[in-house]
Scaffold this active site. Sequence first.
Site, PDB file in Angstrom:
ATOM      1  N   ASP A 486      25.215 -45.145  40.636  1.00 29.17           N
ATOM      2  CA  ASP A 486      24.848 -44.157  41.746  1.00 29.17           C
ATOM      3  C   ASP A 486      24.242 -45.007  42.738  1.00 29.17           C
ATOM      4  O   ASP A 486      23.569 -46.092  42.579  1.00 29.17           O
ATOM      5  CB  ASP A 486      23.940 -43.026  41.394  1.00 29.17           C
ATOM      6  CG  ASP A 486      24.209 -41.765  42.003  1.00 29.17           C
ATOM      7  OD1 ASP A 486      24.627 -41.823  43.370  1.00 29.17           O
ATOM      8  OD2 ASP A 486      23.684 -40.775  41.768  1.00 29.17           O
ATOM      9  N   ASP A 555      29.121 -34.578  46.262  1.00 24.76           N
ATOM     10  CA  ASP A 555      28.302 -33.696  45.631  1.00 24.76           C
ATOM     11  C   ASP A 555      28.418 -32.063  45.809  1.00 24.76           C
ATOM     12  O   ASP A 555      27.973 -31.331  45.299  1.00 24.76           O
ATOM     13  CB  ASP A 555      26.517 -34.063  45.920  1.00 24.76           C
ATOM     14  CG  ASP A 555      25.944 -35.178  45.247  1.00 24.76           C
ATOM     15  OD1 ASP A 555      26.707 -35.686  44.109  1.00 24.76           O
ATOM     16  OD2 ASP A 555      25.196 -35.776  45.690  1.00 24.76           O
TER      17      ASP A 555
END
Length: 735
Positions: A486, A555
Amino acid sequence: MRSKKNLISFDKKSRVFELTNSEITYLMKIEESEVLAHIYFGKCVAGYGDKKNYPRRDRGFSGDVPLNADRSFSKDTLPQEYSTNGEMDFRTPASIIRRRNGSTLLDLRFDSYSIQQGKPRLTGLPQAYILAEEEAETLIITLKDRELAIYIDLLYTIYTDRAVIIRSVNVRNESGEPIQIEKLASLQLDFTNSGRFNEVIALPGAHVQERQISRQAITSGRKVIESRRGTSSHHMNSFIAVVDKHTTEFTGEAIGINFVYSGNHAFELEKDAIDQLRIVGGINSHLFSWKLASGKSFQTPEMILSYSAQGLNKMSQVNHRLLRERVARGRFQYKERPILVNNWEATYFDFTSEKLHAIVDEAKELGIEMFVLDDGWFGKRDSDNSSLGDWFEYQGKLKNGLKGIADYVHQQGLQFGLWLEPEMISIDSELYRKHPDYLMQEPGRTPSSSRDQHVLDFSREEVRQVIEKQLRSILDTVEIDYIKWDMNRSLSDPFSAALGENQGEVMHRYMLGVYELMEHLIADYPEILWEGCSGGGGRFDAGLIYYMSQSWTSDNTDAVERMRIQYGTSLAYPVSAMTAHVSASPNHQTGRETSLKTRGDVAMGGVLGYELDLTQLTEEEKRITRLQIEHYRQLRQTVQYGEFYRLSSPFEGNTAAWMFVSPNKEEAVLFLGRILASAQPVFNEVRLAGLEESAVYVEKKTGNKFSGSELMTVGLYYPDFYGDFQTELLYFTKI
Ligand code: DGJ
């Protein structure tokens, strides 16, 4: 004329370079005064007779080429192959090189060329590759400044059977003194006023709203499509396409331009006074300035040009195939990706061993194949404001530690995955307390914080080494099958303690550092499935695909918004790289309620996963989930590695439709979605694509039989949906 065997040829008489295969042709010519002119890129040409010469015309205020008295020959209007500053070409330059005396004047002229079998490897950069020398040829044309020994090599690779050209640029400084590269684009494409390409498609967006399709007319003046955030970004992806205004998904010309790079990028489009179009693309010159000592060279990242004469679907497919087959690497390149459950939206930071075991138990029951432990397992991390940089397990948070949970997952027959964010540092971390200087920041100036975190100066080797050592110790002690890498903020405060006055190099050196660390790890842990992520899809680009087999698309897991995000993503990137999860309803990002079927049907349009608390599912929801998983297992090969077709755009109306066709055309999966209901709905219909005309296909749910031709010409009605956000997934097999 070109010998038929060669993909690349140079005709000494006409001085024309020709790159051609059965799909495409690219033509350049050495013009008067050794100026390299662009002639054509597009559909393959059976034979070019050197008749389309630059029309001579003396235009006021368009100056002459130095040492050439012909007033009708000007770089200001000539379609050139690669431009620089200071030759009376007032359009956007592809390169700007500053010399020690402060001058940025160069005058690039043809110097030499070479044709190589295969494709040279670039060092330290992601790239398109070849498997055998015979599958490609590379042309290197060297331009040289008229006065100084500064050389610019233009690299063009053409494959035997793909509608793509790979371009990049290498500058060599042999001038005897250092030069400063202020700008060095990977490509320039000049189009004459043929009206062929008058619209540009880009993929702008935002966090939780990535890759929204924007299509605009190219009008007079300049338009810049760029990222200055240090990543390819949520906000403006590193892909554009230029099209004719009549180009559709199935008809017309399109050129896709895909940057094989994950940092700052810029595509500059300029339509000049006589309606010619120039495109310049590469590393963004904003915040970029690279010192090149004499005797050294600088290589740009690559650009992939994908051409289609049959609309945008074909352009995407050409692009998908290249990325899947000659950019992606590793064990998972062609392997079906596991169906995973990720605990992020189920627990966020608030998890215990008991909770995770319960999710794993449920996952096993449902047929899920992998459990991924997301953020919160390391340092003292219970929220997003601490511990980045401390890649050792959070003592006491999990009863039997990280190894305990990994072992438990494996005992249940699932694979185990783990989340990391290697490029970041929290002020509240042991790493920061020990090495406050590792942060990217100007000494004495408080850096900007974002999500309470800062960026590590990955341009420095010692910083990367400290992180690498920690990561290796986790990877060596815990059995890990998957890593989610990430990166949760944009880069700011671009200053490296190691670079002295050369701070214009930081952003690119940072990217090279990230690539180097990724390369070390994927090389030494080849069994791991690597997934890229940057707050969702903030670093979803052709460069990352070289290292990470797949990327977290967004997301935003809301099924309705996902239809658009996935549709937009498919323009440039293959489905095998695009992960999509079923999450809870109401959705955590939008509050929207959708059925489990709708969420599943949309997520099955990518690499399927789940991201919700499985222990909260009702018996009925478990039944549906089990069926989804079974169904996806049957479709998975076709979805992940088939040909993808966009049929109806959710950006344009109330419906979305797409489909996947297996390479042998024996299977097809059709997705249909309708967004809002109406009491008096129109009858929506869809025509399929990519099937075998004369074959007979049976639809699994209804048993109805159709000829391929019927599905592609007469088509089907959508089901008579009732309610908002309805979807259907149909599965056809050839009989
Ligand atoms: C951003 C990612 O996109 C999410 O999926 C999750 O991993 C969080 N970061 C964790 O901090």
